[in-house]
Design an enzyme around this catalytic site. Structure first.
Site, PDB file in Angstrom:
ATOM      1  CG  ASP A 285      -1.832   1.108   1.313  1.00  0.00           C
ATOM      2  OD1 ASP A 285      -2.675   1.069   0.293  1.00  0.00           O
ATOM      3  OD2 ASP A 285      -1.840   1.973   2.289  1.00  0.00           O
TER       4      ASP A 285
ATOM      5  CD  GLU B 262      15.776 -13.550   4.280  1.00  0.00           C
ATOM      6  OE1 GLU B 262      15.082 -14.316   5.232  1.00  0.00           O
ATOM      7  OE2 GLU B 262      16.479 -12.722   4.815  1.00  0.00           O
TER       8      GLU B 262
END
Length: 545
Positions: free
Chosen positions: A206, A256
């Site tokens: 957002d 990751e």
């Protein structure tokens, strides 16, 4: 559809068609008039059959809902009105079993004034370490620290009884985080990992261009005597250079997870920035994966303007190795069926103030859907787009929920008209939104029975079946999704015509007269019937070339 039929894990996001779910308004499983996670779970087979690749779920967190859930009180839980963490876990697992990925909203610019850290800051008083996590400042001669305007109306600063002012770029109930503070940075690292570890495939960020602020707090220029709301280059609270370090940190966290069986975790940016050169900075290889293309959403139904937007977007995003991401409507904008039913200069005007031809809007919405889904890159479908829903522009004033209505002094109706709960079945409200007769939190129009998913399912010419056909073709055609396009340089004025290898051509007639089809081997799909073998105005055709 099974998981084996989805896009390859390594690049699914570059071509994905993502369906936006606004939880309060999608489906209500418990009959209280508010949509919930179990309602979404019940409709997962519908979404799989529709043919989308993923869901983006607007904020599902605990919240006082003073801004539709974008005022987050707890980033690691589910709003009790929507369900529980166990419901979220079940939703993620069931979606994955159907080959659907899940993206959720991250709201990093601000939280709710009900967030424990902000409540602690209020209690701690002036000059406390707790207030350093937000933007608390002294005023200037009894006035706010700056002249910055809030997005929903009024100033962006609110004064407390102790004299301090706090920054809220949006509603008064949404204090801005101080992203210069390491504790804020570390907290959001932890939030990302919390949801990635629960199986979420990505986040929609957002106002991704707003977290970093100019600590010098300069005023913004005046425009017609009022502080400008423009995102000009150098704006002290939008598109500041410091925001990119935040995104780079998040990208490293997502990476990751890249080698897990689930595949890469991804981000899509909400950043209302023009021109596309500015937006491209957010999707460089070490930053966010993709960004909504709002220039296309704001473009008029005009061949020249649309081509310019498509060219400018693709050229700049391709230059940094990112795919384009196309969108026609979302929870913040007037539904495109209504926009396209208006004169182009008034398309984005507020509710109820501009004459609208909804039949014309529907015809253009069908044509626009085929254009969007034929363009290179990914696409987003806002809930109800596939049903051809119009904006609800006559909601009674006493039900308006958007903070814009109050902050504007009841002069701007806000975004509730695109958030009306969608119709599933039956001949009258609540149209199967819930299991009983309880009316939803926003009232539905009395004339929506032809637009329900049930009514459209068995009609081969319905808007819903147009989407199903388009998504089925898109999934199976080697030319569609990520890739390139080549414009037909001989196309007449008012016509968008492009090819995509191998063997696909899209032609959109935005002129006032029918045009002959170009040479082709097969008609794959049309948004409206052809007329004597010609392509009528406001119609798109997909051809096998």
């Amino acid at each position: 559809m099974t998981d084996s039929e989805t896009r390859p894990a390594a690049d699914w996001w570059r071509s994905a068609v993502v369906y936006q779910v606004y939880p309060r308004s999608f489906a209500d499983a418990d009959g209280d008039g508010t949509g919930d996670l179990n309602g979404i779970r019940a409709k997962l087979p519908y979404l799989a059959e529709l043919g989308v690749d993923a869901l983006w779920i607007s904020p599902w967190y605990p919240s006082p809902l003073l801004d539709g859930g974008y005022d987050v009180a707890d980033y690691r839980d589910i709003n009790p009105e929507f369900g529980t963490l166990a419901d979220a876990d079940a939703l993620i697992a069931e979606a994955h079993a159907l080959g659907l990925r899940i993206l959720i909203d991250l709201v990093p610019n601000h939280c709710s004034w009900e967030h424990p850290w902000f409540k602690a800051a209020l209690a701690a008083g002036k000059g406390s370490p707790e207030r350093d996590l937000f933007w608390f400042r002294d005023g200037k001669d009894g006035q706010p620290p700056t002249n910055w305007p809030a997005a929903f109306g009024g100033p962006a600063w609110q004064q407390l009884d102790d004299g301090d002012w706090y920054l809220h770029l949006f509603d008064i109930s949404q204090p801005d985080w101080n992203w210069d503070h390491p504790k804020v940075i570390e907290e959001f690292d932890s939030i990302l990992r919390f949801w990635f570890d629960r199986g979420v495939d990505g986040f929609r960020i957002d106002v991704a261009d707003s977290m970093a602020k100019d600590a010098g707090l300069p005023d913004v220029p005046l425009e017609d005597g009022q502080p400008t709301r423009e995102k000009y280059v150098g704006n002290p609270f939008y598109d500041q250079p410091g925001v990119h370090a935040i995104h780079q940190r998040w990208r490293a966290i997502a990476d990751e997870y890249a080698d897990t069986p689930q595949g890469p975790r991804v981000f899509v940016a909400e950043a209302w920035l023009s021109p596309a050169e500015r937006l491209a900075q957010y999707v460089r290889p070490n930053e966010l994966h993709s960004a909504f293309n709002f220039d296309a959403l704001r473009a008029a139904w005009d061949a020249k303007e649309l081509r310019e937007v498509i060219d400018h977007t693709t050229e700049n995003l391709w230059a940094v190795g990112a795919p384009a991401t196309w969108v026609l409507s979302n929870h913040d904008t007037i539904r495109h069926r209504t926009r396209f039913g208006r004169d182009k200069k008034d398309a984005l005007e507020g509710a109820g103030v501009v004459p609208t031809d909804l039949a014309l809007g529907l015809r253009r919405a069908r044509a626009a859907a085929l254009l969007e889904l034929a363009l290179p890159g990914g696409a987003y479908v806002y809930q109800g787009d596939e049903l051809g829903l119009p904006e609800v522009e006559d909601l009674p004033e006493d039900v308006l929920d958007d903070p814009t209505w109050e902050r504007s002094g009841h002069t701007v109706r806000g975004r509730d008209g695109c958030r009306v709960p969608i119709p599933w079945s039956g001949s009258e409200p609540p149209y199967g939104f819930g299991p009983g007769t309880e009316q939803p939190w926003l009232p539905q129009p009395a004339d929506w029975s032809p637009l329900t998913a049930e009514a459209q399912t068995d009609d081969p010419d319905s808007h819903l079946n147009l989407y199903k056909s388009a998504l089925r073709i898109r999934r199976g055609h080697a030319a569609l999704g990520e890739g390139r396009l080549a414009w037909d340089q001989d196309a007449p004025e008012g016509i968008l015509s492009f090819t995509r290898d191998p063997g696909f051509q899209c032609v959109v007639n935005l002129s006032d007269a029918p045009v002959p089809l170009p040479p082709h081997q097969k008609i794959l799909l049309t948004s409206a019937p052809l007329s004597a073998g010609e392509l009528p105005p406001d119609t798109t055709v997909w051809l096998e070339s």
